[in-house]
Design an enzyme around this catalytic site. Structure first.
Site, PDB file in Angstrom:
ATOM      1  N   GLU A  51       7.618  22.380  57.586  1.00  0.00           N
ATOM      2  CA  GLU A  51       6.902  22.923  56.723  1.00  0.00           C
ATOM      3  C   GLU A  51       7.161  24.348  56.001  1.00  0.00           C
ATOM      4  OE1 GLU A  51       4.824  21.376  54.579  1.00  0.00           O
ATOM      5  OE2 GLU A  51       4.463  19.832  56.033  1.00  0.00           O
ATOM      6  N   TYR A 134      -1.505  25.955  51.114  1.00  0.00           N
ATOM      7  CA  TYR A 134      -1.273  24.615  51.288  1.00  0.00           C
ATOM      8  C   TYR A 134      -0.163  24.238  52.568  1.00  0.00           C
ATOM      9  CZ  TYR A 134       3.262  21.268  51.815  1.00  0.00           C
ATOM     10  OH  TYR A 134       3.522  20.352  52.544  1.00  0.00           O
ATOM     11  N   ASP A 152       0.503  20.355  46.590  1.00  0.00           N
ATOM     12  CA  ASP A 152       1.952  20.598  46.410  1.00  0.00           C
ATOM     13  C   ASP A 152       2.147  20.479  44.844  1.00  0.00           C
ATOM     14  OD1 ASP A 152       2.420  18.261  46.812  1.00  0.00           O
ATOM     15  OD2 ASP A 152       4.256  18.318  48.221  1.00  0.00           O
ATOM     16  N   CYS A 206       6.395   8.164  42.390  1.00  0.00           N
ATOM     17  CA  CYS A 206       5.473   9.533  41.724  1.00  0.00           C
ATOM     18  C   CYS A 206       6.452  10.627  40.930  1.00  0.00           C
ATOM     19  CB  CYS A 206       4.227   9.204  41.398  1.00  0.00           C
ATOM     20  SG  CYS A 206       3.473   9.644  39.730  1.00  0.00           S
ATOM     21  N   CYS A 213       6.849   2.754  38.531  1.00  0.00           N
ATOM     22  CA  CYS A 213       5.159   2.600  37.844  1.00  0.00           C
ATOM     23  C   CYS A 213       5.246   1.620  38.526  1.00  0.00           C
ATOM     24  CB  CYS A 213       4.649   2.665  37.339  1.00  0.00           C
ATOM     25  SG  CYS A 213       4.688   4.448  36.921  1.00  0.00           S
ATOM     26  N   CYS A 216       3.968   1.383  42.342  1.00  0.00           N
ATOM     27  CA  CYS A 216       3.043   2.202  43.480  1.00  0.00           C
ATOM     28  C   CYS A 216       1.490   1.364  43.707  1.00  0.00           C
ATOM     29  CB  CYS A 216       3.012   3.435  41.724  1.00  0.00           C
ATOM     30  SG  CYS A 216       1.458   4.702  41.866  1.00  0.00           S
ATOM     31  N   CYS A 222      -4.151   3.819  37.192  1.00  0.00           N
ATOM     32  CA  CYS A 222      -2.916   5.067  36.397  1.00  0.00           C
ATOM     33  C   CYS A 222      -3.877   5.780  35.054  1.00  0.00           C
ATOM     34  CB  CYS A 222      -1.990   5.423  36.993  1.00  0.00           C
ATOM     35  SG  CYS A 222      -1.061   6.543  36.294  1.00  0.00           S
TER      36      CYS A 222
END
Ligand code: SF4
Length: 372
Positions: A51, A134, A152, A206, A213, A216, A222
């Site tokens: 991370e 986060y 994030d 995305c 899309c 997705c 959406c």
């Protein structure tokens, strides 16, 4: 104040809609997740390392750094005991060196206060140096399976589009709305997978541009897609243009060795080594700020430039500066100061060098020796 009353956020999803969203996204993640080294472990320390590295850095760049780092420092204790220069050397090229220092400080707290482990409660996790909301959410959910949310840039983009949140990227309002959604949606079970699925969707499908899309798993409900606003959301923040800065660097060679300057602790990129550098000027800085704290305005330690043609020129971006650098032949006569040291070419591989120094050295014809 609740999110429902703001214009940015028209309605929280119903429990049924939230459940459908989780099911679809988790299924997609199960079928499409990339096989990344930090996804093969549940070791909280290793996940913390990943991370720290992934902040501001692309996955493809991080993979090798992550492997090398964990080989050298396989647990919090080995990192806590390491010399800072060895830690920075393994971070060299990743940038944002404060992350490396914070990671080592966090490892030291883990050793002294948590028997070498990442703590299992959010409050204690947030007390670790460099660990914010986060990172705490990521490590606690992925390593320990706790139902901790995270937001994030990827999650912000997915939520902004999926829920049609009309906010500016990174703005306090939009980030707060995303956290509220993240906390509402994070499941009690498989929280780590859910968080990673959201980030993976933002990284693979995305995306900021060329959003896919059609592939997705959330496309049917959406909001941005329905309204034809995918490329508009989240609204971009207005960035101040980079300021121009002119610098000179010295290439001072003695046989197989070159002279490098260590940047001071407390300075940006502190502890890293660079070619001796001075700032000539920078755009928009007031009296005495010409170096912007990034470079001194005098040559360090009594060094000086020699007459002769430039050895090279380069451009480089650091923080908010767009730097134009001249590389000049230099002399070490009159050298003084402990921030200067000679290094052979082979030593540079494992030295914490600034990216600008690496770029400058890579452009030299007769360096390293024997590569004319
Ligand atoms: S449909 Fe398009 S805009 Fe909406 S969440 Fe999926 S990829 Fe993003």
């Amino acid at each position: 104040m609740t999110a429902v009353t703001t214009s940015l956020f028209p309605a929280l999803p119903s429990p049924a809609r939230a459940a459908r969203l989780r099911t679809r996204l988790l299924q997609w993640y199960g079928e499409n997740a990339r096989d990344l080294p930090w996804r093969r472990t549940s070791d909280a320390y290793a996940i913390l390392v990943s991370e720290a590295m992934l902040q501001q850095t692309q996955v493809a760049t991080v993979v090798d750094y992550y492997r090398r780092f964990l080989k050298a420092f396989p647990d919090a204790r080995s990192l806590a005991d390491a010399k800072e220069e060895d830690v920075l050397a393994l971070w060299s090229g990743l940038g944002y060196y404060r992350r490396a220092r914070s990671l080592q400080s966090a490892a030291r707290v883990m050793v002294t206060e948590h028997a070498g482990h990442f703590p299992g409660e959010e409050e204690a996790a947030l007390d670790l140096p460099g660990v914010g909301r986060y990172t705490a959410g990521a490590v606690l959910s992925i390593a320990y399976g706790l139902p901790q949310a995270l937001v994030d840039g990827n999650v912000e983009r997915v939520f902004s589009r999926f829920f049609g949140l009309d906010g500016v990227s990174g703005s306090r309002e939009l980030v707060a709305q995303c956290w509220e959604l993240a906390e509402l949606l994070v499941p009690q079970k498989r929280a780590g997978d859910w968080n990673q699925a959201l980030m993976e969707l933002g990284a693979l499908i995305c995306t900021p541009r060329q959003t896919d899309c059609a592939e997705c798993p959330l496309k049917r409900s959406c909001q941005a897609r329905k309204e034809g606003r995918v490329s508009e959301l989240p609204r971009p923040k207005v960035r101040a243009p980079a300021k121009a800065m002119e610098v000179e660097m010295l290439f001072i060679r003695r046989g197989p060795r070159i002279l490098l300057e260590q940047r001071a602790d407390g300075q940006a990129l502190g502890g890293l080594w660079q070619l001796p550098t001075r700032a000539i000027g920078s755009e928009g800085e007031g009296e005495g700020e010409g170096a912007s704290g990034l470079f001194a305005e005098e040559w360090p330690g009594g060094l000086g430039a020699e007459d002769g043609p430039d050895l090279g020129r380069l451009r480089h971006g650091i923080m908010r500066f767009s730097i134009r650098a001249r590389l000049r032949p230099g002399t070490a006569r009159g050298r003084k100061g402990s921030a200067l040291a000679w290094f052979e070419a082979e030593q540079l591989e494992s030295l914490g060098l600034t990216a600008m120094a690496r770029k400058a050295l890579a452009g030299l014809k007769d360096w390293p020796p024997g590569t004319d």
